[in-house]
Design a protein around this motif. Sequence first.
Motif, PDB file in Angstrom:
ATOM      1  N   PRO A   1       0.981  -1.083  -0.101  1.00 40.82           N
ATOM      2  CA  PRO A   1      -0.036  -0.002   0.028  1.00 40.82           C
ATOM      3  C   PRO A   1       0.864   1.535  -0.045  1.00 40.82           C
ATOM      4  O   PRO A   1       2.030   1.262   0.615  1.00 40.82           O
ATOM      5  CB  PRO A   1      -0.762  -0.121   1.270  1.00 40.82           C
ATOM      6  CG  PRO A   1      -0.741  -1.495   1.658  1.00 40.82           C
ATOM      7  CD  PRO A   1       0.463  -2.024   1.277  1.00 40.82           C
ATOM      8  N   ALA A   2       0.251   2.274  -0.769  1.00 46.32           N
ATOM      9  CA  ALA A   2       0.874   3.555  -0.743  1.00 46.32           C
ATOM     10  C   ALA A   2       1.204   4.274   0.653  1.00 46.32           C
ATOM     11  O   ALA A   2       2.269   4.829   0.963  1.00 46.32           O
ATOM     12  CB  ALA A   2       0.112   4.706  -1.443  1.00 46.32           C
ATOM     13  N   GLU A   3       0.400   3.757   1.729  1.00 45.56           N
ATOM     14  CA  GLU A   3       0.746   4.214   3.313  1.00 45.56           C
ATOM     15  C   GLU A   3       2.199   3.920   3.664  1.00 45.56           C
ATOM     16  O   GLU A   3       2.532   4.458   4.954  1.00 45.56           O
ATOM     17  CB  GLU A   3      -0.521   3.601   4.043  1.00 45.56           C
ATOM     18  CG  GLU A   3      -1.641   4.541   3.604  1.00 45.56           C
ATOM     19  CD  GLU A   3      -2.519   3.928   2.716  1.00 45.56           C
ATOM     20  OE1 GLU A   3      -3.591   4.363   2.393  1.00 45.56           O
ATOM     21  OE2 GLU A   3      -2.100   2.822   2.229  1.00 45.56           O
ATOM     22  N   MET A   4       2.503   2.632   2.885  1.00 43.58           N
ATOM     23  CA  MET A   4       3.766   2.142   3.603  1.00 43.58           C
ATOM     24  C   MET A   4       4.988   2.440   2.999  1.00 43.58           C
ATOM     25  O   MET A   4       6.312   2.531   3.390  1.00 43.58           O
ATOM     26  CB  MET A   4       3.801   0.650   3.498  1.00 43.58           C
ATOM     27  CG  MET A   4       2.452   0.042   3.969  1.00 43.58           C
ATOM     28  SD  MET A   4       2.111   0.189   5.469  1.00 43.58           S
ATOM     29  CE  MET A   4       3.325  -0.786   6.383  1.00 43.58           C
TER      30      MET A   4
ATOM     31  N   ASN B   1      12.815   1.944  -7.138  1.00 40.32           N
ATOM     32  CA  ASN B   1      13.099   1.526  -5.869  1.00 40.32           C
ATOM     33  C   ASN B   1      12.064   2.137  -5.055  1.00 40.32           C
ATOM     34  O   ASN B   1      11.750   3.299  -4.946  1.00 40.32           O
ATOM     35  CB  ASN B   1      14.636   2.089  -5.330  1.00 40.32           C
ATOM     36  CG  ASN B   1      14.972   1.842  -3.949  1.00 40.32           C
ATOM     37  OD1 ASN B   1      14.714   0.558  -3.443  1.00 40.32           O
ATOM     38  ND2 ASN B   1      15.644   2.834  -3.524  1.00 40.32           N
ATOM     39  N   LEU B   2      11.346   1.145  -4.044  1.00 43.05           N
ATOM     40  CA  LEU B   2      10.570   1.676  -3.120  1.00 43.05           C
ATOM     41  C   LEU B   2      11.152   1.882  -1.816  1.00 43.05           C
ATOM     42  O   LEU B   2      11.722   1.101  -1.134  1.00 43.05           O
ATOM     43  CB  LEU B   2       9.341   0.568  -3.017  1.00 43.05           C
ATOM     44  CG  LEU B   2       8.648   0.089  -4.256  1.00 43.05           C
ATOM     45  CD1 LEU B   2       7.616  -0.638  -3.978  1.00 43.05           C
ATOM     46  CD2 LEU B   2       7.995   1.286  -4.739  1.00 43.05           C
ATOM     47  N   VAL B   3      10.911   3.013  -1.485  1.00 46.02           N
ATOM     48  CA  VAL B   3      11.848   3.731  -0.158  1.00 46.02           C
ATOM     49  C   VAL B   3      10.840   3.679   1.127  1.00 46.02           C
ATOM     50  O   VAL B   3       9.817   4.513   0.852  1.00 46.02           O
ATOM     51  CB  VAL B   3      12.347   5.133  -0.094  1.00 46.02           C
ATOM     52  CG1 VAL B   3      13.135   5.334   1.152  1.00 46.02           C
ATOM     53  CG2 VAL B   3      13.503   5.113  -1.657  1.00 46.02           C
ATOM     54  N   THR B   4      10.896   2.758   1.940  1.00 41.81           N
ATOM     55  CA  THR B   4       9.980   2.662   3.098  1.00 41.81           C
ATOM     56  C   THR B   4      10.129   3.750   3.963  1.00 41.81           C
ATOM     57  O   THR B   4      11.291   4.682   4.010  1.00 41.81           O
ATOM     58  CB  THR B   4      10.145   1.390   3.570  1.00 41.81           C
ATOM     59  OG1 THR B   4      11.494   1.294   4.445  1.00 41.81           O
ATOM     60  CG2 THR B   4       9.852   0.060   2.928  1.00 41.81           C
TER      61      THR B   4
END
Length: 415
Positions: free
Chosen positions: A50-53, A77-80
């Motif tokens: 989810p986008a919230e993460m 790259n998804l940065v948490t």
Amino acid sequence: PSISVNYNQGEARYANIRGVGPSLNTVTIDGELAPSADAETRAVQLDLMPAEMIQSIEVNKTVTPDMDADAIGGSINLVTRQAPFVRRLSVTVGGGYNALSGKPRINSSLIVGKRFFDEKVGLIFSGSWDDNRLQSHNSEGIWRFDESGSIIPKQWDVRLYEIRRLRRSVSAASDFRVSENNRFFFNVMYNHRDDWENRVRLRYRIDELDQDGFSEKSIIRRQTKGGPGSGRNNNARLEDQRTQKIQLKGKHNIGDLFQAEWSMSLGKATEDRPRERYISWEAGDAPVVIDLADPAAPGFYDQVGNKKFKIEELSEEFKKTQERNRRFKIDFDVPFVRKGAYKSTFYFGGKIKGKTKDRDQAFNQINFTNAGEEQFGKMTDTEIADFGQKNFLAGNFDIGYFTTYNYLGALDFSD
């Protein structure tokens, strides 16, 4: 620019970069390769997270020398979320309504973050819950050329989907500043999505057409898709997908000589599709009239009664996929020219990585002989229901009657 997404039932799932398909792009989480829960491709399903993460998304259309050479289109790259500099508490609750399914959608998220011990230690926790119930209308066909060179339908499908997608995600991140020159980071994330899907499909397999659009001996099939009534399936096809990631990394400045950064990570993705069921009924030598006045939306008309449909196929399928990633890497940044117009840095490092992907599949299919057809009966001998919609958005189709999900779910495949 040059970035697009592929949709699945109205939700963005895969990403395209520069026109290159999703399987030829790389998706990473905090710089580490994200495992794929899909059994048939290396592409990563982005709707699992989810986008919230996610704090931010980095896209590299050109893979640079310090990145893995495993992307033709580019790298995502998804940065948490990382620990904030100030205390943070964020609660979000939202909702919606799907006009086709007539059911609500509910989503919520929670973010809590704070720094401790003179701001040397930072912690952040994120959680998300989303329940989406939807319906979709679909029609699609296969075309061919007839002897005169005209384009006519060879096969046409009309489908109605009823879907529920439930997502639960949690993540936590921390950082520890030992000194100005030494920092450690620890991240963990877990995503779980259940996808329940029911579907009915009306299929026309068209024989030769005359000039008036009449086919004398076509085949019509009516198929119901679901799952057993027991367990978590709830008479639907269940797709249970889960991903998890653990990462430990450190950043160190060795005086003014160089900077070192290392990381260890474990990633895992699983997909479990237990007891996916199909039941198909067939009526042969069926007269069908096709209206091709509007080729973009052809019409199909028949007078074949439900009692003429005989059993064609009964099947149950099991699928289980698991992918594991293990990585260790270390990078060094050494200033080459420290000052002036030609200031530059020399980078070097190494990496050890391992990846395994296992797929287990079992397919049980029952094909009926003439005697078996008579014993099993006709479609009207089962529990049937009218799935027609007053406003079918995929065309002017009356999808008609099918075996119900409950009947398919109650069948004993072990007998």
